[in-house]
Structures are given as C-alpha cells and as structure tokens.
Motif scaffolding. Structure first.
Motif, short mmCIF file in Angstrom:
data_model
loop_
_atom_site.label_atom_id
_atom_site.label_comp_id
_atom_site.label_asym_id
_atom_site.label_seq_id
_atom_site.Cartn_x
_atom_site.Cartn_y
_atom_site.Cartn_z
N TYR A 1 98.94 -3.22 90.18
CA TYR A 1 99.84 -2.19 89.68
C TYR A 1 100.44 -2.62 88.34
CZ TYR A 1 99.46 -0.37 94.40
OH TYR A 1 98.97 0.12 95.58
N LEU A 2 100.36 -1.72 87.37
CA LEU A 2 100.92 -2.01 86.06
C LEU A 2 102.43 -2.21 86.14
CD1 LEU A 2 98.93 0.56 83.88
CD2 LEU A 2 98.51 -1.89 84.13
N ALA A 3 103.08 -1.49 87.04
CA ALA A 3 104.53 -1.61 87.16
C ALA A 3 104.97 -3.02 87.52
CB ALA A 3 105.04 -0.62 88.21
N ASP A 4 104.12 -3.75 88.23
CA ASP A 4 104.49 -5.11 88.61
C ASP A 4 104.49 -6.07 87.43
OD1 ASP A 4 105.07 -4.68 91.26
OD2 ASP A 4 103.04 -5.10 91.97
N ALA A 5 103.84 -5.68 86.34
CA ALA A 5 103.77 -6.54 85.16
C ALA A 5 104.83 -6.20 84.12
CB ALA A 5 102.39 -6.45 84.53
N ALA A 6 105.61 -5.16 84.38
CA ALA A 6 106.61 -4.73 83.40
C ALA A 6 107.71 -5.77 83.24
CB ALA A 6 107.22 -3.40 83.83
N GLU A 7 108.15 -5.96 82.00
CA GLU A 7 109.19 -6.94 81.71
C GLU A 7 110.57 -6.39 82.04
OE1 GLU A 7 108.93 -8.02 77.65
OE2 GLU A 7 106.98 -9.01 77.84
N ASP A 8 111.49 -7.30 82.38
CA ASP A 8 112.90 -6.94 82.52
C ASP A 8 113.51 -6.84 81.12
OD1 ASP A 8 112.59 -7.02 85.20
OD2 ASP A 8 113.71 -8.87 85.53
N LEU A 9 114.20 -5.75 80.88
CA LEU A 9 114.90 -5.53 79.62
C LEU A 9 116.39 -5.41 79.90
CD1 LEU A 9 112.50 -2.75 78.29
CD2 LEU A 9 112.43 -5.19 77.70
N THR A 10 117.23 -5.65 78.91
CA THR A 10 118.67 -5.51 79.10
C THR A 10 119.27 -4.70 77.96
OG1 THR A 10 119.17 -7.58 77.96
CG2 THR A 10 118.89 -7.68 80.36
N VAL A 11 120.39 -4.05 78.26
CA VAL A 11 121.15 -3.32 77.25
C VAL A 11 122.63 -3.44 77.61
CG1 VAL A 11 121.01 -1.08 78.47
CG2 VAL A 11 121.33 -1.14 75.99
N GLU A 12 123.47 -3.61 76.59
CA GLU A 12 124.89 -3.79 76.80
C GLU A 12 125.61 -2.45 76.88
OE1 GLU A 12 126.61 -6.53 77.33
OE2 GLU A 12 124.93 -7.92 77.08
N ASP B 1 108.53 1.58 94.61
CA ASP B 1 107.12 1.38 94.97
C ASP B 1 106.27 1.43 93.70
OD1 ASP B 1 104.38 1.93 95.86
OD2 ASP B 1 105.30 2.22 97.85
N PRO B 2 105.51 0.36 93.40
CA PRO B 2 104.74 0.34 92.16
C PRO B 2 103.66 1.40 92.09
CG PRO B 2 104.09 -1.49 93.58
CD PRO B 2 105.33 -0.87 94.19
N LEU C 1 103.97 4.55 93.12
CA LEU C 1 104.65 5.73 92.61
C LEU C 1 104.94 5.58 91.11
CD1 LEU C 1 106.13 8.45 93.02
CD2 LEU C 1 108.20 7.10 93.48
N LEU C 2 105.44 4.42 90.71
CA LEU C 2 105.76 4.21 89.30
C LEU C 2 104.52 4.35 88.42
CD1 LEU C 2 108.24 1.20 89.53
CD2 LEU C 2 108.79 3.64 89.29
N ASP C 3 103.41 3.79 88.86
CA ASP C 3 102.18 3.88 88.07
C ASP C 3 101.74 5.34 87.90
OD1 ASP C 3 102.12 1.14 87.81
OD2 ASP C 3 100.09 0.91 88.57
N HIS C 4 101.82 6.11 88.98
CA HIS C 4 101.42 7.52 88.89
C HIS C 4 102.36 8.30 87.97
CE1 HIS C 4 98.11 7.43 91.66
NE2 HIS C 4 98.84 7.04 92.69
N LEU C 5 103.67 8.08 88.10
CA LEU C 5 104.63 8.80 87.26
C LEU C 5 104.45 8.43 85.79
CD1 LEU C 5 107.92 8.52 89.36
CD2 LEU C 5 106.59 10.59 88.94
N ALA C 6 104.15 7.15 85.54
CA ALA C 6 104.07 6.66 84.16
C ALA C 6 102.72 6.91 83.52
CB ALA C 6 104.39 5.17 84.13
N ALA C 7 101.79 7.50 84.25
CA ALA C 7 100.46 7.76 83.66
C ALA C 7 100.55 8.64 82.42
CB ALA C 7 99.56 8.42 84.71
N GLY C 8 101.54 9.53 82.41
CA GLY C 8 101.68 10.38 81.24
C GLY C 8 103.12 10.64 80.86
N HIS C 9 104.04 9.74 81.32
CA HIS C 9 105.45 9.99 81.12
C HIS C 9 106.18 8.69 80.84
CE1 HIS C 9 108.01 13.63 81.65
NE2 HIS C 9 108.98 12.73 81.57
#
Length: 287
Positions: A4-15, A48-49, A51-59
């Motif tokens: 799953y691509l979602a499992d490779a996503a980096e953690d980002l932060t914002v203040e 669930d990765p 679901l995330l992969d399917h949603l992120a396919a075009g969004h």
C-alpha cells in the motif's frame, strides 16, 4: 511487505496556535483536498491503507491527528465543539481556504458541526457511520456491551472486530483482514491515544447526545452543501436509522447503505466506498 502506498507516506507537521499537528498527505495535489476525520481512539495509523490508496488514486487526501491525540501534542479536547475547533485550526494552519470533509463515526459528527458553523470552509461533506447529534428519535438503546468495550483501558483486536464488524463469518473475516492491513503502521510502535484523550472523546459523545433533537434538526437544515451519508445496516454502535434520519433534514443529501456491513463498512468495502466518494465529489464540481 506492505503493497500500500499509504504505508510509505511520510509524517509531516504544521504549527497551529495550540498544537503541532502531525499529518500525512496522499495523491495528486491540486483542486479541493479531502480531509479525513477519525474515530474515538483512532490515530493516523488506524486508517485502513486500502481505503486511503483508493481515495488517493485521483484525489488530494489528508489525514491528521487532532489536538492532544496520537502524534499531535496539546491538551485533548472533550467536546464536539473542541474537536471541531482543533480541526479548523489544522486546516487553517495548512493555509487551505476550502476543503471537502470525510468524517467517520465521531469524526463524522465533528465534520457535520464544522459544516454547520463554518460553511465557508467546507465545499462537500461525506459522513460515514456517524450520529447527527442528540439522540435520534426511535433509535434502539445501545447494547451495554458496546459501551463497556469502548471504555476499556485497553482495546484489543478482538474488541475492535466486535465493535466495527458484523458478528457473522464474513464480517469477522473482514475485521481481521482490516487488522492485518493496518498492522504495518502499528508495528512501528508509535504514539497511541492517551487515556485522557480517549476519555475526552467519550465525554464529547455523551455531551453531544444530550443536545435536544429539535436543535439538531435546525443545525442539519442549515447545511446547504451536498452531503453523502453512508452507513452499515449491521452497525452495533450507531444504527443506520441515524443516517436515515439525518438525510431527511439536509437540503441536498444522498444516503448509501451496505447491507452486510457494520460500523467499519468503509474498510470492509473499501474499493466500493471509495468509488462512491470519488463519484460524489466529482459530480459536484465547484460552480
């Protein structure tokens, strides 16, 4: 190894003013991002990765931990209003002028509140297995075993399968498949939801349940954005009647129900639900 691509996503932060928010972002940038709001005791790792992969396919999809929860610091919130304020703070910290929201369970209740109070910020709304607020007229009394399980100091995998999936062979199998998919992230041993944050979220649910339903009707009627409600007909936590009731009071609402699924229908039917969400968002182009 996870595929799953979602499992490779980096953690980002914002203040933000009250917290340093941790989030992950998937899919192509551009257009209106889809921000996901999570459940009680849920962190970034529990999405669930599949679901995330399917949603992120075009969004452009964004998941985050709210104030004082999981990876995000700060003081945990104990009301729907407080959780909504934390979500708005996060969205504004990212500099996003408008978003689509997808809220699951408590996250869905929070997303409805944001849409009602900050209509300028929300373009489209997806509400998954969530209460519209108050106590839905005619709703059956909750199973005492559900609350007893929700409030346990430690929630096991078996507990989650009981809460989120039907007590059928197919449902239980889907539940353990979901646990296997999230195991890659969970295996890293990163932050969980503290007891204070979990109890705050449960307190938020209790406070929200005390709102007179007349007020809930008025709040729902004030929502003019298109809303997609989705539910599992075998939901042990929030009956499908909650979604059915909500759509009767929203100006532009669609209801989707999954007959063989429960509270986590969006993971049991990840591909199908993602397709529903994608079609809903694409069909409702900004004027």
């Amino acid at each position: 190894m996870s595929t799953y691509l979602a499992d490779a996503a980096e953690d980002l932060t914002v203040e933000g003013p009250s917290a340093t928010f941790t989030y992950r972002r998937f899919g192509p940038r551009g257009g209106i991002p889809l921000v996901l709001l999570n459940r009680v005791r849920g962190t970034l790792d529990w999405w669930d990765p599949e679901l995330l992969d399917h949603l992120a396919a075009g969004h452009d999809v964004i998941v985050f931990d709210n104030v004082g929860t999981g990876y995000t610091n700060g003081t945990p919130r104990d009301s729907v209003e407080g959780l909504a304020d934390g979500t708005v703070e996060f969205i504004e910290a990212l500099g996003l002028p408008q978003v689509d929201l997808l809220g699951w369970t408590l996250g869905g209740t929070v997303a409805q509140h944001i849409t009602h109070t900050r209509p300028d910020l929300v373009r489209r709304l997806v509400v998954a297995a969530a209460n519209p607020g108050g106590t839905v007229p005619g709703a059956p009394a909750p199973d005492p075993k559900v609350r007893a399980t929700m409030t346990k100091p430690e929630i096991t995998g078996d507990d989650l399968v009981f809460l989120f999936f039907p007590e059928t062979d197919t449902g239980r199998a889907a539940g353990y498949e979901h646990l296997a998919r999230v195991a890659t992230r969970l295996a890293t041993g990163l932050p969980d939801v503290s007891e204070a944050a979990a109890m705050g979220q449960i307190a938020a649910i209790a406070k929200d349940a005390s709102i007179p339903f007349e007020q809930v009707r008025a709040d729902l009627a004030s929502i003019k954005q298109p809303v997609l409600y989705a539910t599992g007909m075998r939901d042990a936590m929030i009956p499908a009647l909650a979604s059915y009731t909500a759509v009767q009071h929203v100006t532009d609402a669609t209801l989707v129900a999954y007959s063989d699924a429960g509270h986590a229908f969006l993971f049991q039917h990840a591909k199908e639900f993602a397709a529903q969400v994608t079609a809903f968002l694409a069909d409702r182009a900004t004027p």
